[in-house]
Design a protein around this motif. Structure first.
Motif, PDB file in Angstrom:
ATOM      1  N   GLY A  72       0.814  -1.218   0.000  1.00  0.00           N
ATOM      2  CA  GLY A  72       0.000   0.000   0.000  1.00  0.00           C
ATOM      3  C   GLY A  72       0.842   1.261   0.000  1.00  0.00           C
ATOM      4  N   ILE A  73       1.894   1.286   0.788  1.00  0.00           N
ATOM      5  CA  ILE A  73       2.792   2.454   0.828  1.00  0.00           C
ATOM      6  C   ILE A  73       3.475   2.646  -0.514  1.00  0.00           C
ATOM      7  CG2 ILE A  73       4.929   3.330   1.850  1.00  0.00           C
ATOM      8  CD1 ILE A  73       3.978   2.018   4.511  1.00  0.00           C
ATOM      9  N   THR A 125       0.990   4.058  -3.054  1.00  0.00           N
ATOM     10  CA  THR A 125       0.723   5.481  -2.821  1.00  0.00           C
ATOM     11  C   THR A 125       1.848   6.343  -3.364  1.00  0.00           C
ATOM     12  OG1 THR A 125      -0.536   4.937  -0.847  1.00  0.00           O
ATOM     13  CG2 THR A 125       0.235   7.201  -1.053  1.00  0.00           C
ATOM     14  N   ASN A 171       1.536   9.100  -6.648  1.00  0.00           N
ATOM     15  CA  ASN A 171       1.906  10.520  -6.535  1.00  0.00           C
ATOM     16  C   ASN A 171       2.982  10.886  -7.544  1.00  0.00           C
ATOM     17  OD1 ASN A 171       0.083  10.979  -4.505  1.00  0.00           O
ATOM     18  ND2 ASN A 171       1.557  10.668  -2.861  1.00  0.00           N
TER      19      ASN A 171
END
Length: 144
Positions: free
Chosen positions: A20-21, A24, A28
């Motif tokens: 998940g990190i 993300t 971006n």
């Protein structure tokens, strides 16, 4: 000795958190790259506009004062394909110079916050570009 093969719930949760990190961070980064590419496309449109204005001036002895995205150029307006994606404002067009302001109108064409509009100044064929932020501040040193 443990006879079960596989992962514990804790190991699976940690793995999902790491994925998940990373997702993300990559999203971006992708958004920033997409915004910079949209700004480059706006710069290319400005260069094409300048070139087409020079052709228009050779044909009609003055710069165009209006832009259209379809049709054929005539003494009333200049045709720039894909102009419907941008708001192009021509001002102070005459026989010697013109000024154009280009902003994306399509929501899909997001540009960086400091590079919301591109100004093109032409004085006797010499071109100069400037950029403005959403608040109207000169951000040329950051964008070009």
């Amino acid at each position: 000795m443990n006879r079960y093969k596989g992962f514990t719930i804790l190991e699976v949760c940690i793995g999902l958190a790491i994925v998940g990190i990373l997702a993300t961070l990559s999203i971006n980064g992708y958004e920033g790259i997409r915004e910079r590419n949209n700004f480059k496309a706006m710069q290319e449109l400005a260069s094409k506009l300048a070139l087409e204005q020079q052709h228009y001036r050779q044909k009609f002895k003055r710069y165009a004062t209006q832009i259209s995205s379809s049709g054929t150029s005539n003494s009333s307006y200049l045709v720039i394909p894909n102009a419907q994606q941008y708001q192009i404002a021509l001002s102070s067009s005459n026989t010697r110079d013109f000024t154009a302001t280009i902003r994306p109108t399509d929501q899909a064409l997001q540009t960086p916050n400091n590079c919301r509009s591109l100004l093109l100044f032409s004085n006797r064929g010499y071109l100069r570009y400037e950029t403005r932020s959403a608040s109207g501040q000169n951000t040329t040193s950051e964008c070009l």
